[in-house]
Design a protein around this motif. Structure first.
Motif, PDB file in Angstrom:
ATOM      1  N   THR A   1       0.839  -1.198   0.000  1.00 51.37           N
ATOM      2  CA  THR A   1       0.000   0.000   0.000  1.00 51.37           C
ATOM      3  C   THR A   1       0.874   1.248   0.000  1.00 51.37           C
ATOM      4  O   THR A   1       0.638   2.176  -0.786  1.00 51.37           O
TER       5      THR A   1
ATOM      6  N   GLU B   1      -5.392   6.003  -0.798  1.00 47.72           N
ATOM      7  CA  GLU B   1      -6.212   5.026  -0.089  1.00 47.72           C
ATOM      8  C   GLU B   1      -7.577   5.640   0.177  1.00 47.72           C
ATOM      9  O   GLU B   1      -7.680   6.741   0.713  1.00 47.72           O
TER      10      GLU B   1
ATOM     11  N   ARG C   1     -11.025   0.676   3.532  1.00 48.77           N
ATOM     12  CA  ARG C   1     -10.494  -0.620   3.944  1.00 48.77           C
ATOM     13  C   ARG C   1     -11.655  -1.583   4.070  1.00 48.77           C
ATOM     14  O   ARG C   1     -12.754  -1.192   4.454  1.00 48.77           O
TER      15      ARG C   1
ATOM     16  N   ARG D   1      -6.958  -3.204   1.362  1.00 47.30           N
ATOM     17  CA  ARG D   1      -6.935  -1.747   1.215  1.00 47.30           C
ATOM     18  C   ARG D   1      -7.481  -1.403  -0.160  1.00 47.30           C
ATOM     19  O   ARG D   1      -7.073  -1.985  -1.164  1.00 47.30           O
TER      20      ARG D   1
ATOM     21  N   LEU E   1      -7.729   1.363  -3.023  1.00 46.73           N
ATOM     22  CA  LEU E   1      -7.004   2.538  -3.486  1.00 46.73           C
ATOM     23  C   LEU E   1      -7.633   3.055  -4.776  1.00 46.73           C
ATOM     24  O   LEU E   1      -8.276   2.306  -5.503  1.00 46.73           O
TER      25      LEU E   1
END
Length: 127
Positions: free
Chosen positions: A79, A89, A92, A97, A99
């Motif tokens: 990440t 980002e 979550r 994660r 992005l």
């Protein structure tokens, strides 16, 4: 410390109400049988549609789109690497994660989930 990552998954994000029809379409279009993991009903895998990659329809509460998953042996490091390259980002989910890459495309950084030999053979090592 180094880590490894690879492009592992291409997801066809489809509004939830249309996901069964989309899965049927892509299954028949690609000649790929469907397979749904019992613990993740929002995914319908298209088995063997792409060599060494997962292709799946994902039911979402959003607009239709495509997104990719990058699997890694170190989610935090991967990440950080992608954020340094210009990704942002945005969310979550579980250990993943989410992005947004430059250009607006979504991608997920996910923990290692493929066969270890496949991951070793196809992943790249990053500093």
């Amino acid at each position: 410390m180094t880590h490894r990552s690879r492009l592992s998954t291409i997801l066809i994000d489809t509004p939830a109400a249309e996901a069964p029809a989309a899965a049927t379409f892509w299954s028949q279009a690609l000649g790929a049988p469907t397979q749904s993991p019992p613990d993740e009903p929002q995914f319908t895998g298209l088995r063997d549609a792409l060599p060494d990659l997962v292709l799946a329809v994902q039911a979402v509460d959003d607009q239709p789109r495509y997104h990719v998953d990058i699997e890694t042996d170190d989610v935090d490091a991967e990440t950080a690497r992608l954020v340094a390259l210009g990704a942002v980002e945005v969310n979550r989910w579980l250990e993943c994660r989410i992005l947004r890459a430059p250009g607006g495309h979504l991608l997920c950084v996910i923990p290692l989930h493929s066969d270890p030999a496949t991951f070793t053979r196809l992943s790249r090592e990053w500093p």
